[in-house]
Design an enzyme around this catalytic site. Structure first.
Site, mmCIF file in Angstrom:
data_model
loop_
_atom_site.group_PDB
_atom_site.id
_atom_site.type_symbol
_atom_site.label_atom_id
_atom_site.label_comp_id
_atom_site.label_asym_id
_atom_site.label_seq_id
_atom_site.Cartn_x
_atom_site.Cartn_y
_atom_site.Cartn_z
ATOM 1 N N CYS A 330 77.274 24.907 15.428
ATOM 2 C CA CYS A 330 77.249 25.822 16.562
ATOM 3 C C CYS A 330 78.556 25.701 17.368
ATOM 4 C CB CYS A 330 76.012 25.568 17.406
ATOM 5 S SG CYS A 330 75.552 26.960 18.459
ATOM 6 N N HIS A 427 71.138 25.369 13.539
ATOM 7 C CA HIS A 427 70.629 24.058 13.946
ATOM 8 C C HIS A 427 69.392 23.718 13.108
ATOM 9 C CE1 HIS A 427 73.061 23.607 17.581
ATOM 10 N NE2 HIS A 427 72.791 24.866 17.869
#
Length: 484
Positions: A330, A427
């Site tokens: 991310c 994630h």
């Protein structure tokens, strides 16, 4: 008729979240339908819900403990700090503003109707709602307009159990001091208390329990010993992130100033052949790490500047020259590229900054936040992974022609030409046992038969048994009151 009870703390980090998770699993095993609820949370470790919003990670864990899907009503107000004085305000799963602390203080009372709306909607499908407070009700300077502790309890008519942390010392003063500073109405709302994190023979604190009960008139509900398996459960507070020594394969994780969604580290810590070292500011990245993992960030550009200020960019270049591997997830993925542009000033003044240059990609920050529960497959092995996306920004560039995963058949993520630097927005991919094992073998590590997700449920069962053995859960249930 649905009942509710609220667990508040005599201070921050006394273990409220785990107590609620353990109670949720214990009551579910008694055959009750349990719903966790936290009116206001502050955390950059968020979870994506099945209804497309985001809530605090602790409430997602509590939902799992209760055997429920996580939904936005479980945490209607989430504050995600972006600076030392300001935070993004998420209401019922969606961003509504970014405010300074003083401005949010004047806004809180306006959010109470949304909080109560979520609470009552959640209560419709449950036998009992377990409410978690935030911080401490003893912070009487925050009482006006409060929606996190006694302000909510008063508005919803919910009784309170107070939890104290004996590990820090002075727990009698914590409890009796809270009783002393609260106004009468709030003091009378507290019906009982528990002591958490006791090490040793709990009977040695019998006189302490009696002293608290004598001074306050609250019902003693038990002394909870230290729970040694807590490390197996996802942490929410950045201060709870700890290094974990295991095997010979070392993974170094720089602790970013605004680190976010660090639950990616939990499956790696669970591997017996792996040591995860959290590197605090002021310390270099270790030279013997096989992998440097740059986690998510709530403020990517600011954290990139801090990364450089620590000298970690120099350490990272040396790590790569030595043949080490790098993963960016991310915000960490965005940092690894050639450039990050924020033309609309979403993270501060409009700017364009150079990245770390280890991936040939560039990122442009965009107002739309992607929130998605996602299934994907690894490239090239095809292992299935499940996770979530929660980010601003679009990343493009030549290294995306070498994807790390595919989502619905489309390539995603990026790799360097030699495959030693990788990044993606997903994630949770390390929670997939087959994928994690394959990647650790690629790094030269050894893996056993670790089943991460099953281990989390085993730890929740152990936590429930731990609480049942030490607390008077039946009496606690009797203190719960019907939801009006």
């Amino acid at each position: 008729m649905t009942k509710a009870i609220m667990i508040q703390g005599a201070g921050s980090n006394v273990g409220k979240s785990l107590v609620v998770a353990g109670l949720a699993r214990a009551l579910m095993r008694r055959g009750l339908s349990v719903a966790p609820f936290k009116p206001q949370n502050m955390s950059n470790n968020a979870a994506v819900t099945v209804d497309g919003g985001e809530i605090g990670r602790a409430q997602a864990l509590q939902a799992r403990a209760a055997g429920r899907d996580a939904v936005v009503d479980m945490n209607p107000v989430l504050l995600k700090p972006e600076t030392d004085t300001g935070a993004q305000v998420i209401v019922q799963g969606r961003r509504v503003a970014t405010l300074k602390a003083r401005d949010y203080g004047s806004m809180k009372a306006q959010l109470l109707p949304s909080v109560l709306d979520s609470f009552h909607r959640l209560a419709q499908g449950a036998d009992i709602v377990l409410v978690e407070g935030a911080g401490s009700p003893a912070e009487v300077n925050l009482r006006r307009g409060d929606i996190a502790n006694m302000g909510f309890a008063e508005a919803a008519g919910v009784p309170v159990i107070l939890v104290g942390d004996i590990e820090r010392g002075g727990v009698i003063a914590q409890m009796v001091g809270t009783h002393a500073v609260l106004p009468d109405a709030d003091r009378n709302r507290i019906k009982g208390f528990m002591i958490n994190k006791f090490r040793g023979d709990v009977t040695l604190f019998d006189e302490g329990v009696a002293a608290i009960a004598d001074h306050t008139g609250w019902a003693p509900l038990g002394v909870l010993p230290w729970f040694p398996e807590a490390w197996r459960l996802p942490a929410e507070d950045v201060m709870d992130i700890q290094s974990r020594s295991g095997g010979a394969l070392k993974i170094a994780v720089p602790r970013l100033n605004r680190i976010a969604n660090f639950d990616d580290l939990d499956p790696l810590k669970a591997e017996p052949g792996v040591s995860v070292e959290i590197v605090p500011p002021g310390r270099p990245l270790p030279g013997d790490a096989a992998l440097v993992l740059i986690p998510g960030s709530k403020s990517t550009i600011a954290d990139l500047a801090d990364f450089r200020a620590q000298g970690w960019d120099i350490d990272l270049q040396a790590h790569v020259r030595r043949g080490g591997h790098v993963v960016g997830l991310c915000g960490g993925y965005q940092m690894l590229g050639r450039e990050i542009a924020d033309p609309e000033g979403l993270e501060g003044p409009p700017t364009r900054v150079p990245g770390l240059g280890l991936l040939d990609v560039t990122t442009v920050m965009q107002p739309h936040k992607r929130l998605s529960l996602t299934r994907a497959r690894a490239v090239p092995g095809g292992e299935q992974v499940e996770g979530y996306e929660i980010h601003l920004g679009q990343t493009e560039g030549p290294d995306r022609d070498r994807p790390w995963i595919t989502i619905d058949g489309r390539p995603d993520g990026a790799q360097s030409a030699d495959g030693r630097v990788r990044g993606c927005y997903l994630h949770g991919l390390f929670a997939a046992d087959a994928f994690r094992a394959a990647y650790l073998r690629e790094l030269g590590g050894t893996t056993g038969d670790t089943r991460f997700e099953a281990g989390v449920d085993d730890a929740l069962d152990a936590l429930a048994a731990h609480i049942e053995a030490s607390a008077d859960v039946g009496r606690l249930l009797s203190l719960a009151e019907p939801v009006a």
